[in-house]
Scaffold this motif. Structure first.
Motif, PDB file in Angstrom:
ATOM      1  N   TYR A   1       0.821  -1.216   0.000  1.00  0.00           N
ATOM      2  CA  TYR A   1       0.000   0.000   0.000  1.00  0.00           C
ATOM      3  C   TYR A   1       0.856   1.267   0.000  1.00  0.00           C
ATOM      4  O   TYR A   1       0.336   2.369   0.026  1.00  0.00           O
ATOM      5  CB  TYR A   1      -0.938  -0.002   1.220  1.00  0.00           C
ATOM      6  CG  TYR A   1      -0.216  -0.256   2.528  1.00  0.00           C
ATOM      7  CD1 TYR A   1       0.426   0.766   3.209  1.00  0.00           C
ATOM      8  CD2 TYR A   1      -0.158  -1.536   3.078  1.00  0.00           C
ATOM      9  CE1 TYR A   1       1.097   0.548   4.385  1.00  0.00           C
ATOM     10  CE2 TYR A   1       0.515  -1.776   4.264  1.00  0.00           C
ATOM     11  CZ  TYR A   1       1.140  -0.725   4.907  1.00  0.00           C
ATOM     12  OH  TYR A   1       1.823  -0.952   6.076  1.00  0.00           O
TER      13      TYR A   1
ATOM     14  N   THR B   1       9.709  10.355  10.650  1.00  0.00           N
ATOM     15  CA  THR B   1       9.125   9.284   9.873  1.00  0.00           C
ATOM     16  C   THR B   1       9.912   9.128   8.584  1.00  0.00           C
ATOM     17  O   THR B   1      11.054   9.567   8.467  1.00  0.00           O
ATOM     18  CB  THR B   1       7.609   9.555   9.677  1.00  0.00           C
ATOM     19  OG1 THR B   1       7.042   8.505   8.899  1.00  0.00           O
ATOM     20  CG2 THR B   1       7.319  10.894   9.022  1.00  0.00           C
ATOM     21  N   GLY B   2       9.320   8.489   7.592  1.00  0.00           N
ATOM     22  CA  GLY B   2      10.044   8.291   6.343  1.00  0.00           C
ATOM     23  C   GLY B   2       9.109   7.728   5.287  1.00  0.00           C
ATOM     24  O   GLY B   2       7.892   7.941   5.366  1.00  0.00           O
ATOM     25  N   GLY B   3       9.640   6.921   4.459  1.00  0.00           N
ATOM     26  CA  GLY B   3      10.672   5.910   4.529  1.00  0.00           C
ATOM     27  C   GLY B   3      10.737   5.254   5.910  1.00  0.00           C
ATOM     28  O   GLY B   3       9.839   5.423   6.711  1.00  0.00           O
ATOM     29  N   GLU B   4      11.769   4.523   6.140  1.00  0.00           N
ATOM     30  CA  GLU B   4      11.931   3.934   7.473  1.00  0.00           C
ATOM     31  C   GLU B   4      12.965   4.768   8.231  1.00  0.00           C
ATOM     32  O   GLU B   4      14.159   4.724   7.917  1.00  0.00           O
ATOM     33  CB  GLU B   4      12.351   2.469   7.356  1.00  0.00           C
ATOM     34  CG  GLU B   4      12.750   1.823   8.669  1.00  0.00           C
ATOM     35  CD  GLU B   4      11.767   2.093   9.824  1.00  0.00           C
ATOM     36  OE1 GLU B   4      10.551   2.051   9.623  1.00  0.00           O
ATOM     37  OE2 GLU B   4      12.254   2.360  10.946  1.00  0.00           O
TER      38      GLU B   4
ATOM     39  N   THR C   1       7.621   7.204  13.985  1.00  0.00           N
ATOM     40  CA  THR C   1       6.847   6.086  13.420  1.00  0.00           C
ATOM     41  C   THR C   1       7.828   5.160  12.710  1.00  0.00           C
ATOM     42  O   THR C   1       8.639   5.614  11.899  1.00  0.00           O
ATOM     43  CB  THR C   1       5.796   6.595  12.408  1.00  0.00           C
ATOM     44  OG1 THR C   1       4.949   7.532  13.063  1.00  0.00           O
ATOM     45  CG2 THR C   1       4.931   5.451  11.903  1.00  0.00           C
ATOM     46  N   THR C   2       7.744   3.875  13.021  1.00  0.00           N
ATOM     47  CA  THR C   2       8.712   2.916  12.482  1.00  0.00           C
ATOM     48  C   THR C   2       8.028   1.594  12.151  1.00  0.00           C
ATOM     49  O   THR C   2       6.981   1.276  12.740  1.00  0.00           O
ATOM     50  CB  THR C   2       9.836   2.653  13.511  1.00  0.00           C
ATOM     51  OG1 THR C   2      10.670   1.583  13.048  1.00  0.00           O
ATOM     52  CG2 THR C   2       9.305   2.285  14.890  1.00  0.00           C
ATOM     53  N   ASN C   3       8.638   0.835  11.250  1.00  0.00           N
ATOM     54  CA  ASN C   3       8.102  -0.509  11.001  1.00  0.00           C
ATOM     55  C   ASN C   3       8.620  -1.503  12.042  1.00  0.00           C
ATOM     56  O   ASN C   3       8.265  -2.675  12.016  1.00  0.00           O
ATOM     57  CB  ASN C   3       8.416  -0.986   9.575  1.00  0.00           C
ATOM     58  CG  ASN C   3       9.914  -1.048   9.279  1.00  0.00           C
ATOM     59  OD1 ASN C   3      10.734  -1.281  10.165  1.00  0.00           O
ATOM     60  ND2 ASN C   3      10.264  -0.848   8.016  1.00  0.00           N
TER      61      ASN C   3
ATOM     62  N   SER D   1       4.299   0.340  13.079  1.00  0.00           N
ATOM     63  CA  SER D   1       3.385  -0.188  12.070  1.00  0.00           C
ATOM     64  C   SER D   1       3.501  -1.707  12.074  1.00  0.00           C
ATOM     65  O   SER D   1       4.601  -2.244  11.982  1.00  0.00           O
ATOM     66  CB  SER D   1       3.762   0.346  10.687  1.00  0.00           C
ATOM     67  OG  SER D   1       3.755   1.749  10.712  1.00  0.00           O
TER      68      SER D   1
ATOM     69  N   ASN E   1       0.055   0.705  14.589  1.00  0.00           N
ATOM     70  CA  ASN E   1      -0.752   1.069  13.418  1.00  0.00           C
ATOM     71  C   ASN E   1      -0.939  -0.121  12.492  1.00  0.00           C
ATOM     72  O   ASN E   1       0.040  -0.745  12.076  1.00  0.00           O
ATOM     73  CB  ASN E   1      -0.029   2.153  12.600  1.00  0.00           C
ATOM     74  CG  ASN E   1      -0.266   3.549  13.142  1.00  0.00           C
ATOM     75  OD1 ASN E   1      -1.010   3.736  14.101  1.00  0.00           O
ATOM     76  ND2 ASN E   1       0.361   4.528  12.512  1.00  0.00           N
TER      77      ASN E   1
ATOM     78  N   VAL F   1      -2.613  -0.882   8.835  1.00  0.00           N
ATOM     79  CA  VAL F   1      -3.352  -0.487   7.630  1.00  0.00           C
ATOM     80  C   VAL F   1      -4.133  -1.730   7.195  1.00  0.00           C
ATOM     81  O   VAL F   1      -3.564  -2.821   7.120  1.00  0.00           O
ATOM     82  CB  VAL F   1      -2.407  -0.042   6.495  1.00  0.00           C
ATOM     83  CG1 VAL F   1      -3.191   0.253   5.222  1.00  0.00           C
ATOM     84  CG2 VAL F   1      -1.616   1.187   6.911  1.00  0.00           C
TER      85      VAL F   1
ATOM     86  N   MET G   1      -5.428   4.393   2.363  1.00  0.00           N
ATOM     87  CA  MET G   1      -5.630   5.683   1.684  1.00  0.00           C
ATOM     88  C   MET G   1      -5.034   5.699   0.278  1.00  0.00           C
ATOM     89  O   MET G   1      -4.082   4.976  -0.016  1.00  0.00           O
ATOM     90  CB  MET G   1      -4.932   6.800   2.467  1.00  0.00           C
ATOM     91  CG  MET G   1      -5.615   7.225   3.722  1.00  0.00           C
ATOM     92  SD  MET G   1      -4.729   8.619   4.429  1.00  0.00           S
ATOM     93  CE  MET G   1      -3.247   7.889   5.037  1.00  0.00           C
TER      94      MET G   1
ATOM     95  N   MET H   1       4.087   8.499  -0.333  1.00  0.00           N
ATOM     96  CA  MET H   1       4.152   8.567   1.131  1.00  0.00           C
ATOM     97  C   MET H   1       5.585   8.428   1.653  1.00  0.00           C
ATOM     98  O   MET H   1       5.972   9.054   2.639  1.00  0.00           O
ATOM     99  CB  MET H   1       3.284   7.441   1.691  1.00  0.00           C
ATOM    100  CG  MET H   1       3.175   7.394   3.178  1.00  0.00           C
ATOM    101  SD  MET H   1       1.892   8.492   3.745  1.00  0.00           S
ATOM    102  CE  MET H   1       0.901   7.429   4.737  1.00  0.00           C
TER     103      MET H   1
HETATM  104  N1  SAM Z   1       8.451   3.099   7.768  1.00  0.00           N
HETATM  105  C1  SAM Z   1       7.693   3.633   8.850  1.00  0.00           C
HETATM  106  C2  SAM Z   1       6.524   2.724   9.154  1.00  0.00           C
HETATM  107  O1  SAM Z   1       6.368   1.691   8.527  1.00  0.00           O
HETATM  108  O2  SAM Z   1       5.783   3.052  10.067  1.00  0.00           O
HETATM  109  C3  SAM Z   1       7.255   5.066   8.702  1.00  0.00           C
HETATM  110  C4  SAM Z   1       6.748   5.514   7.387  1.00  0.00           C
HETATM  111  S1  SAM Z   1       5.178   4.858   6.928  1.00  0.00           S
HETATM  112  C5  SAM Z   1       4.940   5.665   5.396  1.00  0.00           C
HETATM  113  C6  SAM Z   1       4.134   5.710   8.053  1.00  0.00           C
HETATM  114  C7  SAM Z   1       2.735   5.180   8.202  1.00  0.00           C
HETATM  115  O3  SAM Z   1       2.038   5.383   7.010  1.00  0.00           O
HETATM  116  C8  SAM Z   1       2.653   3.707   8.522  1.00  0.00           C
HETATM  117  O4  SAM Z   1       1.882   3.486   9.672  1.00  0.00           O
HETATM  118  C9  SAM Z   1       1.994   3.135   7.295  1.00  0.00           C
HETATM  119  O5  SAM Z   1       1.270   2.022   7.599  1.00  0.00           O
HETATM  120  C10 SAM Z   1       1.156   4.304   6.825  1.00  0.00           C
HETATM  121  N2  SAM Z   1       0.769   4.226   5.417  1.00  0.00           N
HETATM  122  C11 SAM Z   1       1.580   4.136   4.346  1.00  0.00           C
HETATM  123  N3  SAM Z   1       0.864   4.078   3.205  1.00  0.00           N
HETATM  124  C12 SAM Z   1      -0.436   4.144   3.576  1.00  0.00           C
HETATM  125  C13 SAM Z   1      -1.666   4.122   2.858  1.00  0.00           C
HETATM  126  N4  SAM Z   1      -1.716   4.026   1.533  1.00  0.00           N
HETATM  127  N5  SAM Z   1      -2.813   4.215   3.570  1.00  0.00           N
HETATM  128  C14 SAM Z   1      -2.790   4.319   4.918  1.00  0.00           C
HETATM  129  N6  SAM Z   1      -1.666   4.347   5.645  1.00  0.00           N
HETATM  130  C15 SAM Z   1      -0.507   4.245   4.989  1.00  0.00           C
END
Ligand code: SAM
Length: 368
Positions: free
Chosen positions: A58, A101-104, A129-131, A153, A193, A195, A225, A363
């Motif tokens: 996503y 945030t990022g990226g990671e 925010t991190t994976n 996440s 988090n 998704v 989203m 994103m």
């Molecule tokens: N790499 C980190 C992570 O995984 O949390 C930080 C960046 S990531 C882009 C930040 C958040 O955006 C994450 O919780 C991710 O699940 C969410 N995210 C990314 N694409 C998305 C989408 N299309 N719809 C909803 N949430 C999204």
């Protein structure tokens, strides 16, 4: 390259129109800065890298570029000093919270040094925010550097479903270890988090609720989203929050509870059978079915220093050019005031077939 107009009559920077800045102001708190809809500037999200070690379907799907997304060269990233300088500028306009945030973000080397620099500014709530892949290693030093909390996440507990969502061979247990290391370091309350993508991980809604109920961590389900273009978003893939609440509520009765603060993006729901307020709640973030633009107080600083006033903005304001030019902090403060006071974004409220076709920023670059 973005075209830079001298600040004195800045009207167009990277294609985005702003008025000329007001007369110079002192580098002290400027009072409440409101946009055209009366929304204050309170939160800043900073993307510290556009690279990621996951390929979530996503967000950065592998079938678009594989592992070789067109990443920015290092020299184009804001340095830690530049980010800290901008943090002071944003704080002068009322920003209280900064999310890395990022990226990671944990892929950015020595991130704890940036956290320490931001912490030295004082008065900022610092979050990340991190994976979670590198969190077990980094949690303690981030906390020691001054980080307050983390959001992790995690889209599934089942390794197979996790792989289907995140497209990496990485055991879920290591993300769970990262969460526990963060809790042990005191980076709490931790938000998790998820998704939700229909047909891919909706089967994990209940297992996730069961796992994190009464864990002390706050589970939040996010509607998928239409950010960027690479994910090939379709409305049919979205599981509406109301459906998520029905699924969880069927096993664990829930009741809605009030927001912690004005503009909180998650709607909070409490497990009726839990006495512990924090341990016993989940959240849903309904960015598609119930847009929350009217309360949005967030600005986003992309990896290369472009400022976006909406996740769905198509154009950014090139703050890096000002930082690397001869602009004084006061000029950047005034420029930011000009940008924010012109802000009218409300993409999620007006989402339609027409807006879906507009160019969008990914994103991973703008920072989630
Ligand atoms: N790499 C980190 C992570 O995984 O949390 C930080 C960046 S990531 C882009 C930040 C958040 O955006 C994450 O919780 C991710 O699940 C969410 N995210 C990314 N694409 C998305 C989408 N299309 N719809 C909803 N949430 C999204």
């Amino acid at each position: 390259m973005a075209k830079i107009i001298p600040l004195a009559d800045a009207r167009i920077v990277h294609g985005a129109s702003v008025p000329a800045p007001h007369a110079a102001a002192s580098f002290a708190p400027t009072g409440v800065l409101a946009d055209t809809r009366g929304r204050a500037l309170r939160d800043l999200r900073v993307s510290v890298t556009d690279r990621c070690n996951f390929r979530c379907v996503y967000c950065m799907p592998k079938d678009v570029y594989g592992h070789d997304y067109p990443f920015l060269p290092h020299a184009e990233l804001l340095t830690f000093e530049e980010i800290a300088r901008l943090a002071r500028v944003f704080k002068a306009h009322g920003v209280e919270k900064i999310r890395l945030t990022g990226g990671e973000p944990l892929l950015r080397r020595h991130l704890e040094r940036l956290v320490a620099m931001l912490s030295d500014i004082g008065g900022l709530d610092l979050t990340l925010t991190t994976n979670g892949a590198l969190l077990a290693k980094k949690a303690r030093e981030l906390k020691d550097a001054g980080l307050n909390r983390v959001t992790v996440s995690l889209d599934a507990l089942d390794d197979g479903v996790f792989r289907a969502m995140n497209d990496v061979d990485f055991p879920v247990s290591r993300v769970l270890d990262g969460i526990e290391a963060a809790a042990a370091a005191g980076l709490a309350p931790i938000k998790i988090n998820v998704v939700v993508k229909r047909g891919v991980n909706d089967s994990e809604i209940l297992p996730m609720a069961r796992h994190f109920r009464n864990s002390g961590h706050i589970l939040r389900f996010i509607e998928y989203m239409d950010v960027g273009h690479t994910n090939g978003w379709r409305l049919d893939d979205v599981v509406p929050s109301a459906e998520i609440i029905r699924i969880v509520g069927h096993e664990f009765p829930l009741e809605p509870i009030g927001a912690n603060y004005p503009g909180e993006v998650a709607e909070r729901w409490r497990y009726l059978d839990s006495d512990d307020a924090e341990a016993g709640e989940i959240g849903v973030i309904s960015s598609v079915t119930q847009a929350f633009c009217k309360d949005c107080t967030r600005a986003r600083l992309a990896t290369d220093g472009k400022l976006y006033t909406c996740l769905f903005a198509t154009q950014g304001y090139d703050l890096r050019a000002l930082l690397r030019g001869s602009s004084a902090d006061e000029e950047i403060i005034n420029y930011l005031a000009a940008i924010w006071s012109q802000r009218a974004d409300r993409y999620s409220e007006i989402r339609s077939e027409r807006t879906a076709a507009l160019p969008k920023i990914e994103m991973s670059y703008i920072g989630g």
